[in-house]
Enzyme design. Structure first.
Site, PDB file in Angstrom:
ATOM      1  N   TYR A  30       0.893  -1.342  -0.096  1.00 47.87           N
ATOM      2  CA  TYR A  30      -0.011  -0.246   0.022  1.00 47.87           C
ATOM      3  C   TYR A  30       1.057   1.138  -0.034  1.00 47.87           C
ATOM      4  CZ  TYR A  30      -3.544  -2.867   1.628  1.00 47.87           C
ATOM      5  OH  TYR A  30      -4.243  -4.518   2.069  1.00 47.87           O
ATOM      6  N   GLY A 169     -14.761  -0.551   3.710  1.00 45.64           N
ATOM      7  CA  GLY A 169     -13.408  -0.523   4.234  1.00 45.64           C
ATOM      8  C   GLY A 169     -13.205  -1.833   4.390  1.00 45.64           C
ATOM      9  N   ASP A 171     -13.323  -5.015   2.412  1.00 49.03           N
ATOM     10  CA  ASP A 171     -13.400  -5.631   1.133  1.00 49.03           C
ATOM     11  C   ASP A 171     -14.056  -6.682   0.294  1.00 49.03           C
ATOM     12  OD1 ASP A 171     -11.371  -3.252   1.315  1.00 49.03           O
ATOM     13  OD2 ASP A 171     -10.492  -4.182  -0.092  1.00 49.03           O
ATOM     14  N   TYR A 363      -8.429 -12.145   4.620  1.00 54.68           N
ATOM     15  CA  TYR A 363      -9.099 -10.878   4.841  1.00 54.68           C
ATOM     16  C   TYR A 363      -9.687 -10.033   5.081  1.00 54.68           C
ATOM     17  CZ  TYR A 363      -7.441  -6.055   1.808  1.00 54.68           C
ATOM     18  OH  TYR A 363      -6.928  -5.639   1.771  1.00 54.68           O
ATOM     19  N   TRP A 364     -11.419 -10.596   5.368  1.00 59.64           N
ATOM     20  CA  TRP A 364     -12.192  -9.803   5.845  1.00 59.64           C
ATOM     21  C   TRP A 364     -13.323 -11.203   5.989  1.00 59.64           C
ATOM     22  CZ3 TRP A 364     -11.420  -5.414   8.772  1.00 59.64           C
ATOM     23  CH2 TRP A 364     -10.424  -4.516   8.302  1.00 59.64           C
ATOM     24  N   GLU A 407      -0.820  -7.348   9.238  1.00 54.76           N
ATOM     25  CA  GLU A 407      -2.089  -6.788   8.589  1.00 54.76           C
ATOM     26  C   GLU A 407      -3.310  -7.511   9.268  1.00 54.76           C
ATOM     27  OE1 GLU A 407      -4.026  -5.663   3.888  1.00 54.76           O
ATOM     28  OE2 GLU A 407      -2.748  -6.671   3.977  1.00 54.76           O
TER      29      GLU A 407
END
Length: 443
Positions: A30, A169, A171, A363-364, A407
């Protein structure tokens, strides 16, 4: 690792990711400035480097659009920065509202800025300097909220919609699956693109799928075809979702605007009206009495999305639920769905552990994220639920001290294999670690 060592290492991450204008979320993955990242980073810097915290926020708001939108990404000028989608893909210049002096994306992110400013003021050593900064930033944050209520609340309910998963936020959250699956996409008609997020080993295991990305790109292409005209996008966009995380954060920032406005002598009628309506509508429309959690609502389909993630617990931070509702939310957090009574689970997984498709590294879709833990911690503290709040803070610090500033993290404490996922040296993990440590030292 002791607290002093952890604090020092967290500060090193922030120092190394600072480029003189803003803090990169991570060294390579990023390389630009991200919206809500900048807010969380400013909180971490506010303790020992208030000047940098102010610079972070000023740089972000220097890219504010004329209509008040604060973009998801503010692109830096590093020629070596490789990221998709870059400014050439977003083509934000198509909008007459976009800034002319700096390149940005064409969407926004959760509006953390109000409570970030208030938090900065609370921890500032020099209150006069901090108050002057509040006076400078207040009208800018007010303009952002006005944009959200004017352009993203078509029914005037006090509930703001997001029009892209990146705006939420989170994704690839399971909340979006059904809505995205309804989208009819001709892949032959999609613009050509090349992802930059799959270069690390095991990256594909942790990141959104190619099918997810095709849909993300489809939506961006729709926005730019309409020159980022909010009304035209609203009429055609297949993704219009009232998200409890976004609106819960908005509620907290509305409340902060009321506090800031009162402190600096501004008329607070507008944020008071926003705050009251948002809290009321979230409880009327999004509250799930049976599950003790807030749902999202799909405006295009006209239906509740009965998918349970930790996003549905975040309204605690905005003091949206009543005490009775908050107690039901605590029971949900303590239930097998989120592992609150399971000594083998690190709090808080981002997806219900009862879901068959939970993925603890994706991830999410199951991992622990430090920023959501931080929001949840502050929400629980608002309701004097200190025992669970302390567990979340301690679990967060355990992850960071044992595994590094990743992360996101696998919450299962696996005996073998990696716990830290995504990229490392992640700025908001370091920044919020610094804030958690302040609570640890004062607790």
């Amino acid at each position: 690792m002791n607290q002093a060592q952890l604090q020092q290492m967290a500060q090193v991450v922030l120092d190394q990711n600072w480029n003189g204008q803003f803090t990169k979320p991570a060294p390579s993955l990023y390389p630009h400035q991200w919206n809500w990242d900048a807010g969380f980073i400013a909180i971490g810097n506010a303790y020992d480097n208030f000047g940098r915290a102010m610079a972070e926020m000023r740089h972000l708001f220097s890219a504010q659009w004329k209509n008040g939108l604060v973009p998801q990404i503010v692109f830096g000028d590093d020629p070596q920065a490789r990221y998709f989608p870059g400014p050439g893909f977003w083509q934000a210049h198509r909008s007459a509202q976009a800034p002319e002096h700096i390149q940005t994306s064409g969407i926004t992110m959760p509006p953390v800025h109000g409570f970030v400013l208030w938090k900065m003021y609370e921890v500032a050593a020099d209150k006069a300097q901090a108050k002057a900064f509040l006076k400078e930033m207040y009208p800018k944050v007010l303009a952002l909220h006005r944009y959200l209520y004017d352009y993203r609340d078509p029914e005037e309910e006090g509930l703001v919609y997001i029009r892209h998963p990146w705006e939420g936020g989170t994704d690839n959250s399971p909340i979006w699956d059904r809505t995205l699956s309804r989208m009819q996409i001709d892949r032959d008609q999609l613009p050509a693109y090349e992802r930059k997020d799959l270069q690390k080993p095991k990256a594909a295991e942790h990141r959104p799928t190619q099918e997810d990305y095709d849909r993300y790109v489809y939506l961006v292409d729709l926005f730019r075809q309409h020159d980022y005209d909010d009304q035209k996008i609203y009429e055609e966009c297949p993704f219009l979702i009232q998200d409890p995380l976004f609106n819960g954060i908005l509620s907290w920032s509305n409340e902060a605007l009321i506090q800031i406005g009162s402190l600096i002598g501004e008329d607070i009628t507008e944020p008071m009206q926003w705050h009251e309506l948002t809290v009321w509508s979230m409880n009327e429309k999004l509250w799930d009495e049976d599950r003790g959690i807030y749902n999202a609502f799909d405006l295009r389909a006209g239906e509740i999305i009965p998918v349970h993630t930790s996003s549905g617990l975040i309204p605690l931070c905005g003091e949206v639920p009543t005490q009775e509702q908050a107690e039901a939310m605590l029971r949900t957090l303590e239930s097998p769905a989120f592992g609150g009574k399971d000594s083998g689970i690190l709090l808080c997984p981002t997806y219900s552990m009862e879901a068959k498709d939970i993925n603890y590294k994706k991830y999410w879709r199951g991992p622990v994220w430090i920023n959501l833990n931080w929001l949840l911690y502050h929400g629980l503290m608002r309701y004097d639920m200190t025992e669970m709040a302390d567990r979340i803070r301690k679990h967060s610090l355990e992850l960071l001290s044992r595994h590094g500033f990743y992360e996101y993290f696998d919450p299962r404490r696996p005996a073998e294999g990696e716990i830290g996922c995504g990229t490392d040296q992640f700025s908001w993990s370091a920044a919020l670690c610094l804030d958690f440590l302040q609570g640890e030292m004062s607790g």
